[in-house]
Design an enzyme around this catalytic site. Structure first.
Site, PDB file in Angstrom:
ATOM      1  CB  SER A 194      -0.952  -0.041   1.205  1.00 38.89           C
ATOM      2  OG  SER A 194      -1.968   0.913   1.098  1.00 38.89           O
ATOM      3  CG  ASP A 251      -7.197  -1.927  -3.341  1.00 42.27           C
ATOM      4  OD1 ASP A 251      -7.812  -1.197  -2.544  1.00 42.27           O
ATOM      5  OD2 ASP A 251      -5.986  -2.197  -3.220  1.00 42.27           O
ATOM      6  CG  HIS A 282      -6.104  -2.224   0.382  1.00 39.89           C
ATOM      7  ND1 HIS A 282      -5.337  -1.779  -0.672  1.00 39.89           N
ATOM      8  CD2 HIS A 282      -5.471  -1.786   1.503  1.00 39.89           C
ATOM      9  CE1 HIS A 282      -4.293  -1.106  -0.223  1.00 39.89           C
ATOM     10  NE2 HIS A 282      -4.352  -1.098   1.108  1.00 39.89           N
TER      11      HIS A 282
END
Length: 300
Positions: A194, A251, A282
């Protein structure tokens, strides 16, 4: 283009009982670390551990200053010569997380690819500093740079200063690995999840010093390419630092469009990209992503 992108089927392949236990441990560590990241007053500093065939796989954590982030009981503090038998993996956690969230990689990777257990690998899981995050109303949490938009799409605003400071921290770790462990930057793989993945891309490719030695590889897990309008990748970094980019098709935090956009930009300047998409959101501990990441390490 993403012609090489492999689209995963939703059914997970059959796993051996031992791998199911390992995968469950990864999930548990992620859940615990995410919860603790918001309650801990001081970020955890992660020291490195060596991976040898004749030694147990361990990672030691202790409260340390940034200047002492790279240390292990048997490291040679006066190491100046490059040790070609050593390698390092630096992995940056995501927003609000801590080093604990990814420390299980020290066990997961060699279990998935036994050949990695035969290598002398130093794992480094540095902590992000605690900072105010704009998109969260100024609430303080571990972060590599400020975030202004949510979800994060291709038009998201960047934090150039915060990114530069985090890249500088990564470069400092790489320098310490060379000076204290004898590990050349060409033997270092830099990765992140991320927000950590965004820093990994920035540090590996964009505006690196002309005399900087390219890394052995880069890992971007559900991240994005920051400072995309100011992309400046050297021929050396493009040709010598391959990229593995994994992303969930659903996501809703770091939008899937980020992978398509980032891969196209990096391939356009000559980076060798392995892009994989998965029918998940995610996810930080999707088994197939970890398995593919292990395969990328093994092929390097």
């Amino acid at each position: 283009s993403l012609q090489r992108q492999r689209r995963r089927q939703s059914n997970m392949k059959q796993l051996r009982p031992s791998m199911l236990i390992l995968y469950s441990a990864i999930l548990l560590s992620q859940c615990i670390s995410f919860a603790s990241a918001f309650s801990a007053s001081t970020p955890v500093r992660a020291s490195t551990s060596r991976l040898r065939a004749d030694a147990p796989i361990t990672t030691t954590y202790a409260q340390k200053s940034d200047d002492d982030a790279i240390s292990s009981p048997d490291s040679d503090k006066n190491a100046t010569e490059t040790n070609k038998d050593k390698a390092a993996i630096i992995f940056l956690h995501g927003l609000g997380d801590s080093p604990d969230g990814w420390s299980s990689l020290t066990e997961a990777l060699p279990n998935l690819r036994p050949s990695l257990a035969k290598l002398d690998i130093t794992y480094v899981f540095p902590p992000a500093n605690t900072m105010a995050i704009t998109v969260n109303g100024g609430e303080k949490m571990p972060g590599w740079f400020d975030v202004f938009d949510w979800p994060i799409g291709v038009d998201a605003k960047d934090d150039p200063k915060g990114l530069a400071m985090s890249v500088k921290r990564v470069e400092k770790i790489v320098t310490q690995l060379k000076e204290e462990e004898g590990i050349d930057p060409s033997r270092v793989v830099l990765g992140g999840f991320s927000q950590g993945g965004a820093v990994a891309l920035m540090a590996s490719y964009n505006r690196r010093k002309k005399d900087a030695i390219p890394f052995a590889g880069c890992i971007c897990m559900s991240g994005w390419l920051p400072m995309k309008n100011y992309l400046d990748v050297s021929e050396e970094a493009a040709s010598l630092t391959p990229l593995f980019w994994a992303h969930g098709q659903y996501d809703d935090k770091i939008l899937f469009e980020q992978q398509m956009y980032g891969v196209n930009k990096l391939e356009g300047v000559g980076v060798d990209v392995t892009a994989c998409a998965y029918p998940v959101g995610h996810e930080s501990s999707n088994f197939e992503e970890i398995d593919d990441m292990a395969g990328f390490f093994e092929s390097g």
